[in-house]
Design an enzyme around this catalytic site. Structure first.
Site, PDB file in Angstrom:
ATOM      1  N   ASP A  27       0.789  -1.252   0.000  1.00 46.27           N
ATOM      2  CA  ASP A  27       0.000   0.000   0.000  1.00 46.27           C
ATOM      3  C   ASP A  27       0.815   1.293   0.000  1.00 46.27           C
ATOM      4  OD1 ASP A  27      -1.906  -1.954   0.228  1.00 46.27           O
ATOM      5  OD2 ASP A  27      -2.683  -1.317   2.162  1.00 46.27           O
ATOM      6  N   LYS A 132      -6.718  -4.868  -2.973  1.00 43.19           N
ATOM      7  CA  LYS A 132      -7.358  -5.508  -1.822  1.00 43.19           C
ATOM      8  C   LYS A 132      -8.367  -4.562  -1.177  1.00 43.19           C
ATOM      9  CE  LYS A 132      -3.474  -4.384   1.315  1.00 43.19           C
ATOM     10  NZ  LYS A 132      -4.171  -3.571   2.314  1.00 43.19           N
ATOM     11  N   CYS A 165      -1.965  -2.391   7.912  1.00 43.47           N
ATOM     12  CA  CYS A 165      -1.951  -3.341   6.793  1.00 43.47           C
ATOM     13  C   CYS A 165      -0.735  -4.264   6.800  1.00 43.47           C
ATOM     14  CB  CYS A 165      -2.085  -2.596   5.479  1.00 43.47           C
ATOM     15  SG  CYS A 165      -3.742  -1.895   5.293  1.00 43.47           S
TER      16      CYS A 165
END
Ligand code: TIU
Length: 225
Positions: A27, A132, A165
């Site tokens: 990310d 995701k 995450c």
């Protein structure tokens, strides 16, 4: 398994398998690292994450140079928000939520400028990009199948944020049988205290769900492959 290369790590040396690992970059999106995105909408100082970019770029370059597998992930949602549960949508400041317009496009929506990976770490041809909907890379994605197809059993994990995450992905991976090495200077948190605690939690209790090491020691190991 090819001969492992030992990387100094916490809580013990990590036996990196040169033919059996993937570099995972979680990310590193404008939505988390640049003003006007999701990270800032949650009230965070996005500048806290930028120190990860330079070491991560060196790690990415060295891994690419050896032709080893690299997987990028991006957190985000479909334009109609059908994959965003109320439990997630209702977070953050009421003035700017997931799906609302922002300076980099709609917040955390696939296809928007803010959803994409920062220029410094942009994927190149041949590198997988996993979109995701959740915090973990396995939930609602093809990440697990991709790792099986790549024949890897170890993940070198980087990206943001350490306690959200990165942690979720490492815990999911550990439950599925992957050994995870988290690179300390290549993961970042908006909160210095969570950065320290997040790393300590991974390696505590004899490495309850992983190992941590510096990018310098990972790069040294790559030079020995
Ligand atoms: N808010 C926060 O720290 N992180 C996230 O929402 N997503 C990721 O960590 N990528």
């Amino acid at each position: 398994m090819s001969d492992p290369v030992s990387i100094p790590a916490n809580p013990a040396p990590f036996p990196l398998d040169p033919g059996g690992f993937a570099l995972v970059i979680i990310d590193m999106q404008r939505d988390f690292l640049e003003p006007g995105g999701f990270g800032e909408s949650l009230g965070n100082d996005v500048g806290q994450l930028r120190r990860t970019i330079q070491p991560l770029r060196a790690v990415l370059d060295a891994t690419r140079a050896l032709g080893l597998p690299v997987v990028h992930t991006r957190e985000g949602h479909l334009p109609d928000l059908s994959d965003c549960p109320p439990s997630k949508l209702n977070r953050g400041l009421p003035s700017r939520r997931i799906g609302d317009p922002g300076p980099n496009g709609r917040i955390l929506i696939r296809g928007e400028y803010g959803h994409d990976i920062i220029d410094e770490l942009a994927p190149v041809a041949g590198e997988a990009v996993v979109d995701k909907p959740g915090k973990g890379a396995f939930y609602g994605t093809g990440f697990g199948d991709l790792l099986v197809a790549a024949g890897v059993s170890q993940l070198v994990v980087t990206g943001v944020t350490t306690e959200v995450c990165v942690h979720t992905t490492v815990r999911e991976a550990n439950d599925r049988g992957y050994d995870c090495l988290v690179l300390e200077d290549c993961v970042g948190s908006y909160f210095p205290e969570f950065q320290a605690a997040g790393l300590a939690m991974i390696a505590a209790q004899g490495g309850i769900f992983g190992w941590t090491a510096t990018s310098a020691d990972y790069l040294k190991a790559l030079s020995a492959i």
